[in-house]
Design an enzyme around this catalytic site. Structure first.
Site, mmCIF file in Angstrom:
data_model
loop_
_atom_site.group_PDB
_atom_site.id
_atom_site.type_symbol
_atom_site.label_atom_id
_atom_site.label_comp_id
_atom_site.label_asym_id
_atom_site.label_seq_id
_atom_site.Cartn_x
_atom_site.Cartn_y
_atom_site.Cartn_z
ATOM 1 N N HIS A 5 -9.155 32.317 35.306
ATOM 2 C CA HIS A 5 -7.695 32.158 35.130
ATOM 3 C C HIS A 5 -8.700 30.989 33.578
ATOM 4 O O HIS A 5 -9.349 30.277 33.010
ATOM 5 C CB HIS A 5 -7.420 31.072 35.330
ATOM 6 C CG HIS A 5 -6.030 30.336 34.410
ATOM 7 N ND1 HIS A 5 -5.813 28.744 34.486
ATOM 8 C CD2 HIS A 5 -5.225 31.098 34.683
ATOM 9 C CE1 HIS A 5 -5.028 28.818 33.388
ATOM 10 N NE2 HIS A 5 -4.196 29.647 33.546
ATOM 11 N N GLU A 32 -8.316 36.870 35.366
ATOM 12 C CA GLU A 32 -7.632 36.519 34.673
ATOM 13 C C GLU A 32 -7.164 36.696 32.889
ATOM 14 O O GLU A 32 -7.922 35.328 32.059
ATOM 15 C CB GLU A 32 -6.646 35.762 34.945
ATOM 16 C CG GLU A 32 -4.867 35.517 34.098
ATOM 17 C CD GLU A 32 -4.343 33.956 33.289
ATOM 18 O OE1 GLU A 32 -2.673 34.357 33.099
ATOM 19 O OE2 GLU A 32 -5.422 33.482 33.184
ATOM 20 N N ASP A 34 -4.666 35.962 29.509
ATOM 21 C CA ASP A 34 -3.572 36.562 28.256
ATOM 22 C C ASP A 34 -3.321 36.925 26.811
ATOM 23 O O ASP A 34 -4.127 36.652 26.068
ATOM 24 C CB ASP A 34 -2.847 35.036 27.806
ATOM 25 C CG ASP A 34 -2.930 33.717 28.852
ATOM 26 O OD1 ASP A 34 -2.529 34.000 29.914
ATOM 27 O OD2 ASP A 34 -3.999 33.046 29.551
ATOM 28 N N HIS A 47 -4.240 32.083 24.426
ATOM 29 C CA HIS A 47 -3.642 31.612 25.304
ATOM 30 C C HIS A 47 -2.178 31.566 24.571
ATOM 31 O O HIS A 47 -0.576 31.431 25.219
ATOM 32 C CB HIS A 47 -3.429 30.806 26.154
ATOM 33 C CG HIS A 47 -2.730 29.900 26.589
ATOM 34 N ND1 HIS A 47 -1.361 29.215 26.710
ATOM 35 C CD2 HIS A 47 -1.887 30.403 29.002
ATOM 36 C CE1 HIS A 47 -0.341 28.487 27.502
ATOM 37 N NE2 HIS A 47 -1.003 29.822 28.630
ATOM 38 N N GLU A 106 -1.839 39.125 31.654
ATOM 39 C CA GLU A 106 -0.145 37.923 31.342
ATOM 40 C C GLU A 106 -0.222 38.310 30.004
ATOM 41 O O GLU A 106 -0.478 38.052 28.715
ATOM 42 C CB GLU A 106 -0.721 36.888 31.710
ATOM 43 C CG GLU A 106 0.980 36.067 31.558
ATOM 44 C CD GLU A 106 0.924 34.053 32.306
ATOM 45 O OE1 GLU A 106 -0.450 33.765 31.680
ATOM 46 O OE2 GLU A 106 1.729 34.182 30.886
HETATM 47 O O1 G3P Z 1 -2.197 32.303 36.322
HETATM 48 C C1 G3P Z 1 -1.165 32.838 35.157
HETATM 49 C C2 G3P Z 1 -1.395 31.172 34.955
HETATM 50 O O2 G3P Z 1 -1.585 31.548 33.855
HETATM 51 C C3 G3P Z 1 -0.241 31.218 33.962
HETATM 52 O O3 G3P Z 1 0.009 30.006 33.950
HETATM 53 O O4 G3P Z 1 0.179 28.528 31.481
HETATM 54 O O5 G3P Z 1 -2.054 29.288 32.410
HETATM 55 O O6 G3P Z 1 -0.768 30.857 31.592
HETATM 56 P P1 G3P Z 1 -1.073 29.540 32.141
HETATM 57 CA CA CA Z 2 -2.382 33.080 31.766
#
Ligand code: G3P
Ligand code: CA
Length: 234
Positions: A5, A32, A34, A47, A106
């Site tokens: 993450h 993962e 953003d 993020h 994301e």
């Molecule tokens: O796995 C998705 C997660 O990243 C969503 O929350 O706030 O970390 O983007 P966030």
């Molecule tokens: Ca995320």
């Protein structure tokens, strides 16, 4: 799917190459991250809507040019050892990890052209087999589906309901991504019966991580992927 993450973000500054490299070194094959758009239309990896928390700069991402953003230090806030880490472009991440990791991308920013710019990059880098598009924003997912129906997509949701499942299916989504605290055997079975891959988010600690595995979920994002890999071995 053991998904690092924002990279191995318990151990290195989130959404930097250092965090992604560390995840790969740990043996992880899913990352993962953003994405947001810069003022001049580039797709960058971080993020928050602003750069304040994770860099030495300040202000909204969208008010900075790419040159301004990549001049910022994105590592020192986490630890002096990571001084000099930069905000990566999505293109740089695709180039570096092509053939080495699946990138759960994301769509975090809110600009109307972000989904299109992201899927264009996926295609340009020949990454269609290696990317899943995710978002909390149904509108951004709809745009991604419209521009690139060949790409798998997953909806990040706080709560699952029959209406959410129906909308996910109507959009042709591959995954539904429930909050980890709500993942149960019953929920996983319900989503599997609807033909959806179940990928959790928001794993707070190792106990919750184990509960998500035991519920039968297909994957999760986790800040400490080394501990999930270790647990899965047992
Ligand atoms: O796995 C998705 C997660 O990243 C969503 O929350 O706030 O970390 O983007 P966030
Ligand atoms: Ca995320």
């Amino acid at each position: 799917m053991v998904i690092a993450h924002r990279g191995a973000s318990s151990y290195a500054p989130e959404n930097t190459l250092a965090a992604f490299d560390l995840a790969i070194e740990m043996g992880v094959s899913h990352i993962e991250l953003d994405v947001h758009t810069t003022r001049d239309g580039h797709v960058v990896v971080l993020h928050d809507d602003t750069v304040d928390r994770t860099t030495n700069g300040s202000g909204p991402v969208t008010s900075h040019s790419l040159a301004e953003l990549t001049a910022l230090d994105a590592g020192t806030w986490f630890d002096q050892r990571f001084a000099g880490q930069r905000i990566p472009t999505l293109a740089a991440v695709f180039e570096r990890y092509k053939g080495r990791a699946h990138i759960h991308t994301e769509i975090k920013g809110h600009s109307l052209d972000l989904s299109r710019a992201t899927v264009d990059l996926v295609r340009r880098h020949g990454m269609a087999e290696q990317v899943t598009i995710t978002s909390f924003q149904k509108a951004r997912l709809g745009e991604a589906r419209a521009h690139a129906p060949e790409l798998p997509a997953g909806w990040l949701v706080a709560e699952v309901s029959e209406a959410i499942i129906a909308q996910a299916r109507a959009l042709g989504l591959r995954q539904l991504c429930p909050r980890a605290s709500g993942v149960t055997v019953e929920l996983v079975q319900r989503l599997h019966a609807a033909g959806l891959v179940v990928r959790a988010w928001g794993v707070a600690d190792e106990e919750q991580m184990r509960r998500v595995v035991q519920a039968g979920a297909d994957g999760m994002t986790v800040n400490f992927p080394d501990r999930l890999l270790e647990y899965l071995k047992t």
